[in-house]
Write a protein that holds these residues in place. Structure first.
Motif, PDB file in Angstrom:
ATOM      1  N   LEU A 100      28.860  94.380  56.945  1.00  0.00           N
ATOM      2  CA  LEU A 100      29.105  93.334  57.943  1.00  0.00           C
ATOM      3  C   LEU A 100      30.328  93.731  58.756  1.00  0.00           C
ATOM      4  O   LEU A 100      31.260  94.338  58.234  1.00  0.00           O
ATOM      5  N   ASP A 101      30.316  93.378  60.038  1.00  0.00           N
ATOM      6  CA  ASP A 101      31.380  93.822  60.938  1.00  0.00           C
ATOM      7  C   ASP A 101      32.711  93.120  60.710  1.00  0.00           C
ATOM      8  O   ASP A 101      33.760  93.707  60.896  1.00  0.00           O
ATOM      9  N   THR A 102      32.666  91.853  60.324  1.00  0.00           N
ATOM     10  CA  THR A 102      33.911  91.096  60.208  1.00  0.00           C
ATOM     11  C   THR A 102      33.930  90.270  58.923  1.00  0.00           C
ATOM     12  O   THR A 102      32.879  89.991  58.328  1.00  0.00           O
ATOM     13  N   THR A 103      35.123  89.869  58.539  1.00  0.00           N
ATOM     14  CA  THR A 103      35.277  88.973  57.395  1.00  0.00           C
ATOM     15  C   THR A 103      34.579  87.648  57.688  1.00  0.00           C
ATOM     16  O   THR A 103      33.979  87.046  56.797  1.00  0.00           O
ATOM     17  N   ALA A 104      34.633  87.195  58.929  1.00  0.00           N
ATOM     18  CA  ALA A 104      33.972  85.948  59.299  1.00  0.00           C
ATOM     19  C   ALA A 104      32.459  86.024  59.057  1.00  0.00           C
ATOM     20  O   ALA A 104      31.851  85.049  58.598  1.00  0.00           O
ATOM     21  N   GLU A 105      31.843  87.159  59.349  1.00  0.00           N
ATOM     22  CA  GLU A 105      30.410  87.321  59.078  1.00  0.00           C
ATOM     23  C   GLU A 105      30.129  87.258  57.586  1.00  0.00           C
ATOM     24  O   GLU A 105      29.155  86.638  57.156  1.00  0.00           O
ATOM     25  N   ALA A 106      30.976  87.909  56.785  1.00  0.00           N
ATOM     26  CA  ALA A 106      30.807  87.883  55.335  1.00  0.00           C
ATOM     27  C   ALA A 106      30.947  86.463  54.807  1.00  0.00           C
ATOM     28  O   ALA A 106      30.164  86.017  53.958  1.00  0.00           O
ATOM     29  N   GLU A 107      31.922  85.744  55.306  1.00  0.00           N
ATOM     30  CA  GLU A 107      32.131  84.362  54.871  1.00  0.00           C
ATOM     31  C   GLU A 107      30.971  83.465  55.291  1.00  0.00           C
ATOM     32  O   GLU A 107      30.556  82.588  54.535  1.00  0.00           O
ATOM     33  N   HIS A 108      30.433  83.689  56.484  1.00  0.00           N
ATOM     34  CA  HIS A 108      29.291  82.902  56.953  1.00  0.00           C
ATOM     35  C   HIS A 108      28.069  83.161  56.073  1.00  0.00           C
ATOM     36  O   HIS A 108      27.385  82.212  55.649  1.00  0.00           O
ATOM     37  N   LEU A 109      27.784  84.433  55.785  1.00  0.00           N
ATOM     38  CA  LEU A 109      26.647  84.766  54.941  1.00  0.00           C
ATOM     39  C   LEU A 109      26.839  84.206  53.534  1.00  0.00           C
ATOM     40  O   LEU A 109      25.899  83.706  52.920  1.00  0.00           O
ATOM     41  N   ALA A 110      28.063  84.258  53.016  1.00  0.00           N
ATOM     42  CA  ALA A 110      28.344  83.717  51.684  1.00  0.00           C
ATOM     43  C   ALA A 110      28.080  82.217  51.638  1.00  0.00           C
ATOM     44  O   ALA A 110      27.457  81.707  50.701  1.00  0.00           O
ATOM     45  N   ALA A 111      28.539  81.504  52.646  1.00  0.00           N
ATOM     46  CA  ALA A 111      28.328  80.053  52.682  1.00  0.00           C
ATOM     47  C   ALA A 111      26.840  79.723  52.779  1.00  0.00           C
ATOM     48  O   ALA A 111      26.343  78.827  52.083  1.00  0.00           O
ATOM     49  N   LEU A 112      26.131  80.446  53.621  1.00  0.00           N
ATOM     50  CA  LEU A 112      24.699  80.230  53.783  1.00  0.00           C
ATOM     51  C   LEU A 112      23.953  80.526  52.480  1.00  0.00           C
ATOM     52  O   LEU A 112      23.115  79.735  52.035  1.00  0.00           O
ATOM     53  N   ALA A 113      24.276  81.650  51.841  1.00  0.00           N
ATOM     54  CA  ALA A 113      23.612  82.032  50.591  1.00  0.00           C
ATOM     55  C   ALA A 113      23.897  81.025  49.481  1.00  0.00           C
ATOM     56  O   ALA A 113      23.014  80.694  48.682  1.00  0.00           O
ATOM     57  N   SER A 114      25.119  80.523  49.435  1.00  0.00           N
ATOM     58  CA  SER A 114      25.466  79.510  48.443  1.00  0.00           C
ATOM     59  C   SER A 114      24.609  78.269  48.611  1.00  0.00           C
ATOM     60  O   SER A 114      24.108  77.697  47.635  1.00  0.00           O
ATOM     61  N   GLY A 115      24.437  77.836  49.854  1.00  0.00           N
ATOM     62  CA  GLY A 115      23.608  76.669  50.122  1.00  0.00           C
ATOM     63  C   GLY A 115      22.158  76.884  49.729  1.00  0.00           C
ATOM     64  O   GLY A 115      21.533  76.003  49.122  1.00  0.00           O
ATOM     65  N   LEU A 116      21.615  78.061  50.047  1.00  0.00           N
ATOM     66  CA  LEU A 116      20.231  78.365  49.672  1.00  0.00           C
ATOM     67  C   LEU A 116      20.059  78.369  48.157  1.00  0.00           C
ATOM     68  O   LEU A 116      19.088  77.818  47.625  1.00  0.00           O
ATOM     69  N   HIS A 117      21.010  78.986  47.462  1.00  0.00           N
ATOM     70  CA  HIS A 117      20.924  79.053  45.999  1.00  0.00           C
ATOM     71  C   HIS A 117      21.034  77.654  45.391  1.00  0.00           C
ATOM     72  O   HIS A 117      20.327  77.317  44.441  1.00  0.00           O
ATOM     73  N   SER A 118      21.888  76.832  45.953  1.00  0.00           N
ATOM     74  CA  SER A 118      22.041  75.460  45.479  1.00  0.00           C
ATOM     75  C   SER A 118      20.747  74.666  45.671  1.00  0.00           C
ATOM     76  O   SER A 118      20.325  73.915  44.776  1.00  0.00           O
ATOM     77  N   LEU A 119      20.115  74.814  46.825  1.00  0.00           N
ATOM     78  CA  LEU A 119      18.844  74.145  47.068  1.00  0.00           C
ATOM     79  C   LEU A 119      17.776  74.601  46.077  1.00  0.00           C
ATOM     80  O   LEU A 119      16.996  73.794  45.561  1.00  0.00           O
ATOM     81  N   ALA A 120      17.746  75.884  45.787  1.00  0.00           N
ATOM     82  CA  ALA A 120      16.766  76.412  44.839  1.00  0.00           C
ATOM     83  C   ALA A 120      17.030  75.877  43.425  1.00  0.00           C
ATOM     84  O   ALA A 120      16.083  75.549  42.699  1.00  0.00           O
ATOM     85  N   ARG A 121      18.309  75.769  43.031  1.00  0.00           N
ATOM     86  CA  ARG A 121      18.642  75.193  41.714  1.00  0.00           C
ATOM     87  C   ARG A 121      18.160  73.744  41.644  1.00  0.00           C
ATOM     88  O   ARG A 121      17.635  73.304  40.621  1.00  0.00           O
ATOM     89  N   SER A 122      18.349  73.009  42.723  1.00  0.00           N
ATOM     90  CA  SER A 122      17.896  71.620  42.772  1.00  0.00           C
ATOM     91  C   SER A 122      16.373  71.541  42.645  1.00  0.00           C
ATOM     92  O   SER A 122      15.844  70.677  41.935  1.00  0.00           O
ATOM     93  N   ALA A 123      15.668  72.427  43.308  1.00  0.00           N
ATOM     94  CA  ALA A 123      14.207  72.465  43.199  1.00  0.00           C
ATOM     95  C   ALA A 123      13.785  72.771  41.771  1.00  0.00           C
ATOM     96  O   ALA A 123      12.850  72.152  41.239  1.00  0.00           O
ATOM     97  N   GLY A 124      14.468  73.706  41.125  1.00  0.00           N
ATOM     98  CA  GLY A 124      14.157  74.025  39.737  1.00  0.00           C
ATOM     99  C   GLY A 124      14.395  72.851  38.811  1.00  0.00           C
ATOM    100  O   GLY A 124      13.601  72.575  37.907  1.00  0.00           O
ATOM    101  N   ALA A 125      15.484  72.143  39.039  1.00  0.00           N
ATOM    102  CA  ALA A 125      15.804  70.979  38.210  1.00  0.00           C
ATOM    103  C   ALA A 125      14.777  69.866  38.399  1.00  0.00           C
ATOM    104  O   ALA A 125      14.350  69.222  37.442  1.00  0.00           O
ATOM    105  N   GLN A 126      14.367  69.646  39.628  1.00  0.00           N
ATOM    106  CA  GLN A 126      13.462  68.540  39.937  1.00  0.00           C
ATOM    107  C   GLN A 126      11.993  68.849  39.654  1.00  0.00           C
ATOM    108  O   GLN A 126      11.263  68.002  39.160  1.00  0.00           O
TER     109      GLN A 126
END
Length: 141
Positions: free
Chosen positions: A40-66
């Motif tokens: 990734l070109d910048t720290t901001a891009e890495a942080e954006h991807l990290a935040a997005l990936a965290s949200g996706l993983h959280s949604l998937a955990r919720s789907a698994g639980a439900q």
């Protein structure tokens, strides 16, 4: 990324270089903080991807639980017109997100991600952050 932590960028660089058409990778805490990145070109891009990936993983955990009797998340795959995004657990409190071109072999990339996580899982774990005693989130207040 955070100073004082072991630099794991080299580990991600190896994955990005080893798997054809892989663009970038980010190791993140499950609460969305980027711990290491490559491609990734910048720290901001890495942080954006990290935040997005965290949200996706959280949604998937919720789907698994439900809907899957609390089953753990193996992998989240987002298929875009020109890219693939993979997110998987990478140790206690950590995730690995990898962005690849559409031409990437999803099976090979998924396998390489799993092997990376399996071989270095203890180094990828992220301890749970504790709230400080004076925090506004302190339940004693």
């Amino acid at each position: 990324m955070h100073a004082g932590q072991q630099n794991l960028d080299w580990l991600l660089a190896g994955l990005v270089q080893r798997v054809p058409y892989t663009r970038s990778a980010v190791l993140l805490s499950t609460d969305g903080l980027a711990k290491a990145a490559d491609g990734l070109d910048t720290t901001a891009e890495a942080e954006h991807l990290a935040a997005l990936a965290s949200g996706l993983h959280s949604l998937a955990r919720s789907a698994g639980a439900q809907f899957a009797q609390g089953a753990d998340v193996r992998q989240v795959v987002v298929e875009l017109d020109s890219a693939l995004l993979f997110v998987c657990a990478a140790g206690s409190g950590a995730c690995l997100a990898v962005l690849a071109d559409r031409e990437a072999d999803a099976a090979v990339l998924g396998y390489e991600m799993a092997m990376l996580v399996k071989s270095v899982r203890p180094y990828l774990a992220t301890p749970v952050r504790q709230q400080g005693a004076g925090s506004s989130m302190d339940p004693r207040r």
